[in-house]
Design a protein around this motif. Structure first.
Motif, PDB file in Angstrom:
ATOM      1  N   CYS A 357       0.857  -1.203   0.000  1.00 41.70           N
ATOM      2  CA  CYS A 357       0.000   0.000   0.000  1.00 41.70           C
ATOM      3  C   CYS A 357       0.885   1.243   0.000  1.00 41.70           C
ATOM      4  N   THR A 359      -0.013   4.180   0.596  1.00 39.42           N
ATOM      5  CA  THR A 359      -0.396   5.145   1.633  1.00 39.42           C
ATOM      6  C   THR A 359       0.154   4.756   2.998  1.00 39.42           C
ATOM      7  N   CYS A 360      -0.091   3.477   3.402  1.00 41.91           N
ATOM      8  CA  CYS A 360       0.264   3.114   4.784  1.00 41.91           C
ATOM      9  C   CYS A 360       1.374   2.061   4.865  1.00 41.91           C
ATOM     10  N   PHE A 362       1.119  -1.141   4.096  1.00 41.11           N
ATOM     11  CA  PHE A 362       0.592  -2.498   4.308  1.00 41.11           C
ATOM     12  C   PHE A 362       1.024  -3.417   3.158  1.00 41.11           C
ATOM     13  N   CYS A 371      -7.508  -0.700   0.648  1.00 39.07           N
ATOM     14  CA  CYS A 371      -6.480  -1.273   1.532  1.00 39.07           C
ATOM     15  C   CYS A 371      -7.118  -1.779   2.833  1.00 39.07           C
ATOM     16  N   CYS A 374      -5.573   0.817   5.810  1.00 41.50           N
ATOM     17  CA  CYS A 374      -5.935   2.251   5.900  1.00 41.50           C
ATOM     18  C   CYS A 374      -7.226   2.572   5.137  1.00 41.50           C
TER      19      CYS A 374
HETATM   20 ZN   LIG Z   1      -3.055   1.254   3.270  1.00 39.12          ZN
END
Ligand SMILES: [Zn+2]
Length: 389
Positions: A357, A359-360, A362, A371, A374
């Motif tokens: 991921c 963004t986070c 993961f 996701c 997040c």
């Molecule tokens: Zn994420």
């Protein structure tokens, strides 16, 4: 207990004020006595560890004025952070009931109350509070974000789409991106039922609100492919590459299949060569090598691969190189060793996550559009670098 001192401070100030006034005006004597009794009672509750009774008592005693409202909000937020939602709710509900408060404070109280309901899992009541604030300039975007979160967690895509007018007005890119994904969710359901026109309409809407939605083109390619419209499907795959090259490795095989159906493999390899030149991605490289081998020879393809690996080494690329060496009949007895190396590399790659991921962070071996950690949309993409693309 500390946070209750927030309430006690203004009470104490009010008490002092009443005391001072008392020396001048006798008729305030009763009010002072009344407040004094309430203050002592509240304090007694607090000292005897009966916090709920203390809050009730102090809220009744402490009249909310412009200069004390922030103390109320601060205390309620402290309760919420500590997970004492019932207490935070009590304070925010009390503030919402105060008709004399200025509009800004009233809206803040309603918004915070909505957040309390959401944290307590009371989605209906949270939804109601956030809907009431949709016309507020200060809270419109914040409320839309929370409403969309509610509809996403309850998979209520239709209610989310019903907010499109308000979302478009905000021009908020994150909200428009989520709106596009709500359309994609409905398109996925229609795709399972093979409702061609519905799928196309829903996905056109998704692309209208977020022209960068790879997912919309991905699903569109799928329905075109299911209906043997391979030219249109190929165009969708090309669009995915233009939208986000990180997603492209996952559609290479599907794209190749469509070009094969059109008997246009050369066109496919030309495109893949362009992708490899621009991105140096391993999946594009592996795919392009089969064209080199067909057009020239295995030796030429091996040379191409070796040079590519020298420029940008990846474990997947190296694994493919070993596979090519094994196909070379001149290797003879070396094949046993190569087989062992290939098995070891494959076992290593199998325990590595394919998606990450953006963004986070993961990691996952399975692809999800939202996701699991997040909940951001379209952020799980094939891993790049030595162990990925
Ligand atoms: Zn994420």
């Amino acid at each position: 207990m500390l946070e209750l001192l927030f309430l006690l401070l203004p009470v104490a100030m009010a008490y002092g004020w009443f005391m001072g006034r008392n020396s001048v005006k006798q008729n305030n004597h009763t009010a002072k006595q009344d407040l004094s009794i309430k203050y002592s009672t509240g304090l007694n509750y607090l000292l005897s560890n009966q916090q709920d009774k203390a809050i009730e008592f102090l809220l009744e005693t402490l009249k909310v004025e412009d200069d004390t409202v922030e103390a109320h909000f601060a205390m309620a937020n402290l309760f919420r952070r500590r997970g004492e939602l019932d207490r935070a709710l009590k304070v925010h509900e009390y503030l919402v009931r105060q008709k004399h408060l200025p509009t800004q404070a009233k809206q803040q109280a309603a918004f915070e109350l909505g957040k309390d309901f959401l944290s307590a899992g009371l989605y209906d009541r949270a939804e109601e509070m956030f809907h009431k604030l949709l016309k507020s300039k200060d809270y419109q975007v914040k409320c839309l974000v929370y409403l969309i979160k509610i509809y996403q967690s309850t998979k209520d895509w239709q209610h989310g789409i019903a907010l499109k007018k308000a979302i478009i007005k905000t021009k908020d890119k994150a909200l428009l991106h989520t709106l596009a994904n709500f359309y994609c969710e409905l398109a996925t359901i229609a795709l399972e039922k093979d409702q061609f026109i519905e799928v196309i309409e829903l996905l056109e809407n998704a692309l209208k609100y977020d022209p960068n939605s790879c997912r919309a083109n991905w699903l569109m390619a799928e329905i075109y492919e299911n209906h043997q419209q391979y030219n249109e499907a190929c165009q969708c795959y090309k669009d995915i590459y233009s939208q986000d090259e990180d997603f492209f490795p996952d559609v290479i095989d599907k794209m190749e299949y469509c070009y094969q159906q059109l008997d246009a493999q050369d066109e496919f390899y030309q495109f893949i060569k362009k992708v490899y030149d621009e991105t140096a991605g391993t999946s594009a490289l592996i795919k392009y090598l089969s064209a080199v081998e067909k057009k020239h020879s295995l030796v030429k393809a091996q040379d191409f691969m070796l040079n590519a690996l020298k420029r940008r080494p990846t474990i997947r690329g190296f694994n493919h190189f070993i596979k090519m060496q094994m196909l070379d009949s001149t290797n003879g007895s070396n094949n046993e060793n190569l087989e062992m190396i290939k098995k070891l590399i494959s076992a290593y790659l199998n325990v590595k996550h394919r998606y990450n991921c953006r963004t986070c962070g993961f990691n996952s071996s399975t692809h999800y559009w939202s996701c699991p950690s997040c909940h951001d949309w379209e952020q799980l993409k094939p891993v790049r670098g030595l162990e990925g693309e």
